[in-house]
Design an enzyme around this catalytic site. Structure first.
Site, PDB file in Angstrom:
ATOM      1  N   SER A   8      30.321  68.843  26.802  1.00 40.90           N
ATOM      2  CA  SER A   8      30.402  68.988  25.493  1.00 40.90           C
ATOM      3  C   SER A   8      32.021  68.554  25.437  1.00 40.90           C
ATOM      4  O   SER A   8      32.659  68.931  26.035  1.00 40.90           O
ATOM      5  CB  SER A   8      30.495  70.422  25.157  1.00 40.90           C
ATOM      6  OG  SER A   8      31.117  70.789  23.808  1.00 40.90           O
ATOM      7  N   HIS A  32      27.336  65.970  24.968  1.00 42.99           N
ATOM      8  CA  HIS A  32      27.121  66.986  23.974  1.00 42.99           C
ATOM      9  C   HIS A  32      28.175  67.088  22.964  1.00 42.99           C
ATOM     10  O   HIS A  32      29.390  67.181  23.143  1.00 42.99           O
ATOM     11  CB  HIS A  32      27.011  68.457  24.677  1.00 42.99           C
ATOM     12  CG  HIS A  32      26.676  69.669  23.783  1.00 42.99           C
ATOM     13  ND1 HIS A  32      25.313  69.745  23.589  1.00 42.99           N
ATOM     14  CD2 HIS A  32      27.358  70.504  22.954  1.00 42.99           C
ATOM     15  CE1 HIS A  32      25.222  70.837  22.805  1.00 42.99           C
ATOM     16  NE2 HIS A  32      26.445  71.265  22.644  1.00 42.99           N
ATOM     17  N   ASP A  34      29.325  68.681  19.434  1.00 39.28           N
ATOM     18  CA  ASP A  34      29.220  69.917  18.487  1.00 39.28           C
ATOM     19  C   ASP A  34      29.604  69.659  17.032  1.00 39.28           C
ATOM     20  O   ASP A  34      30.923  69.378  16.959  1.00 39.28           O
ATOM     21  CB  ASP A  34      30.094  71.183  19.227  1.00 39.28           C
ATOM     22  CG  ASP A  34      29.429  71.420  20.466  1.00 39.28           C
ATOM     23  OD1 ASP A  34      28.390  71.986  20.283  1.00 39.28           O
ATOM     24  OD2 ASP A  34      29.999  71.377  21.549  1.00 39.28           O
ATOM     25  N   MET A  36      30.260  71.132  13.431  1.00 38.03           N
ATOM     26  CA  MET A  36      30.412  72.465  12.884  1.00 38.03           C
ATOM     27  C   MET A  36      30.813  72.300  11.335  1.00 38.03           C
ATOM     28  O   MET A  36      31.729  71.514  11.348  1.00 38.03           O
ATOM     29  CB  MET A  36      31.351  73.227  13.815  1.00 38.03           C
ATOM     30  CG  MET A  36      31.058  73.516  15.296  1.00 38.03           C
ATOM     31  SD  MET A  36      32.209  74.585  16.008  1.00 38.03           S
ATOM     32  CE  MET A  36      31.715  74.281  17.658  1.00 38.03           C
ATOM     33  N   HIS A  65      24.636  68.690  18.575  1.00 36.79           N
ATOM     34  CA  HIS A  65      24.227  70.260  18.430  1.00 36.79           C
ATOM     35  C   HIS A  65      24.699  70.555  17.102  1.00 36.79           C
ATOM     36  O   HIS A  65      26.005  70.601  16.862  1.00 36.79           O
ATOM     37  CB  HIS A  65      24.989  70.885  19.541  1.00 36.79           C
ATOM     38  CG  HIS A  65      24.633  72.345  19.373  1.00 36.79           C
ATOM     39  ND1 HIS A  65      25.630  73.444  19.883  1.00 36.79           N
ATOM     40  CD2 HIS A  65      24.029  73.273  18.503  1.00 36.79           C
ATOM     41  CE1 HIS A  65      25.166  74.506  19.614  1.00 36.79           C
ATOM     42  NE2 HIS A  65      24.202  74.516  18.760  1.00 36.79           N
ATOM     43  N   MET A  67      25.727  72.793  14.161  1.00 43.82           N
ATOM     44  CA  MET A  67      25.799  74.048  13.928  1.00 43.82           C
ATOM     45  C   MET A  67      26.354  74.037  12.254  1.00 43.82           C
ATOM     46  O   MET A  67      27.509  74.252  12.029  1.00 43.82           O
ATOM     47  CB  MET A  67      26.817  74.906  14.631  1.00 43.82           C
ATOM     48  CG  MET A  67      26.436  74.968  15.905  1.00 43.82           C
ATOM     49  SD  MET A  67      27.748  75.366  17.251  1.00 43.82           S
ATOM     50  CE  MET A  67      27.929  73.418  17.671  1.00 43.82           C
ATOM     51  N   MET A 136      21.443  79.932  22.940  1.00 45.37           N
ATOM     52  CA  MET A 136      22.883  79.832  23.058  1.00 45.37           C
ATOM     53  C   MET A 136      23.398  81.108  23.857  1.00 45.37           C
ATOM     54  O   MET A 136      22.804  81.990  23.874  1.00 45.37           O
ATOM     55  CB  MET A 136      23.873  80.171  21.794  1.00 45.37           C
ATOM     56  CG  MET A 136      23.402  78.996  20.770  1.00 45.37           C
ATOM     57  SD  MET A 136      24.214  77.379  21.073  1.00 45.37           S
ATOM     58  CE  MET A 136      26.094  78.194  21.236  1.00 45.37           C
ATOM     59  N   ASP A 174      24.026  76.903  26.408  1.00 46.95           N
ATOM     60  CA  ASP A 174      25.166  76.235  26.021  1.00 46.95           C
ATOM     61  C   ASP A 174      26.168  77.440  25.603  1.00 46.95           C
ATOM     62  O   ASP A 174      25.677  78.327  24.827  1.00 46.95           O
ATOM     63  CB  ASP A 174      24.927  75.440  24.473  1.00 46.95           C
ATOM     64  CG  ASP A 174      26.029  74.934  23.837  1.00 46.95           C
ATOM     65  OD1 ASP A 174      27.061  75.078  24.582  1.00 46.95           O
ATOM     66  OD2 ASP A 174      25.998  74.447  22.808  1.00 46.95           O
TER      67      ASP A 174
END
Ligand code: DX5
Ligand code: ZN
Length: 221
Positions: A8, A32, A34, A36, A65, A67, A136, A174
């Site tokens: 990540s 990865h 993230d 957000m 990913h 979120m 998660m 993760d």
């Protein structure tokens, strides 16, 4: 078991993202990323323009990913941009089957994410619609949190549901994945491992990816 390691970049130096990605090139299966939005989780990271720039300058496939709230609206663009894998959260999706089909139609692997307290059983019938289930192992939002052992039974149940459904679905973990915790995850049935701080706080991130892979391979069934 085919193990995949997905470092990540949340724990990387955001001022030098492409170089940070290069530090695990050839060692990592995925990068990865993230995303957000400061609504689904209490943190804000990056979005589509930065993912598009990374796609143009790194060779490792990108594992997005998301979120974010309203993935039904925002997730397809990540697949259309060329992300190899796009994961949205079950807690946020309004029409997860339609969204999974849209992402797949755009050519990406589709992942369904579950927060630590979200049970997996209600999603058993969706397994045929997805390529990866993300369990998660921390509350989403931040890197560097402690691994939640309480999630291990859910990983085992998820693996059993995948086997019972007789589908090819990867099982990703993760959060808090490190040299100390990866074997527990692999033994419980995970086969795709996200690691942020463990990789990017290591002196040699590529070497750490290799060490993590070795532990996961020997602990997996
Ligand atoms: C947390 C993110 C993770 C994070 C993991 O919400 O989804 O991908 O980067 O970081 P570590 O491996 O440090 O727990
Ligand atoms: Zn993540």
């Amino acid at each position: 078991m085919a193990v995949e390691i997905s470092p990540s970049i949340l724990s990387a130096d955001f001022a030098h993202l492409a170089q940070e990605c290069d530090r695990v090139a050839g060692a990592a299966d995925w990068l990865h990323v993230d995303v957000m939005d400061n609504h689904f989780v209490p943190n804000l990271t990056l979005g589509l323009p930065i993912v598009e720039s990374l796609l143009a300058s790194v060779s490792t496939p990108i594992d997005c990913h998301l979120m974010i709230e309203d993935p039904d609206r925002w997730a397809p663009a990540y697949a259309e941009a060329g992300a190899g894998s796009v994961t949205f959260h079950a807690e946020a999706a309004g029409a997860p089957i339609r969204l999974a089909r849209t992402i797949r139609a755009a050519g990406a692997r589709v992942g369904l994410g579950l927060k630590p307290a979200t049970p997996v059983e209600p999603y058993a019938d969706l397994l045929a619609e997805i390529d990866m289930l993300l369990v998660m192992t921390v509350e989403p939002g931040f890197g560097g949190q402690a691994f939640l052992d309480v999630v291990l039974p859910k990983i085992r149940r998820a693996r059993a549901l995948i086997a019972a459904a007789d589908v090819e679905v990867a099982l990703q973990v993760d959060g808090g994945v490190s040299l100390e915790t990866i074997e527990r995850c692999a033994a419980a049935g995970a086969d795709v491992f996200v690691a942020g701080s463990a990789v990017y706080r290591a002196e040699d991130p590529a070497h750490m990816v290799g060490q993590l892979r070795q532990l996961a391979e020997s602990a997996g069934n």
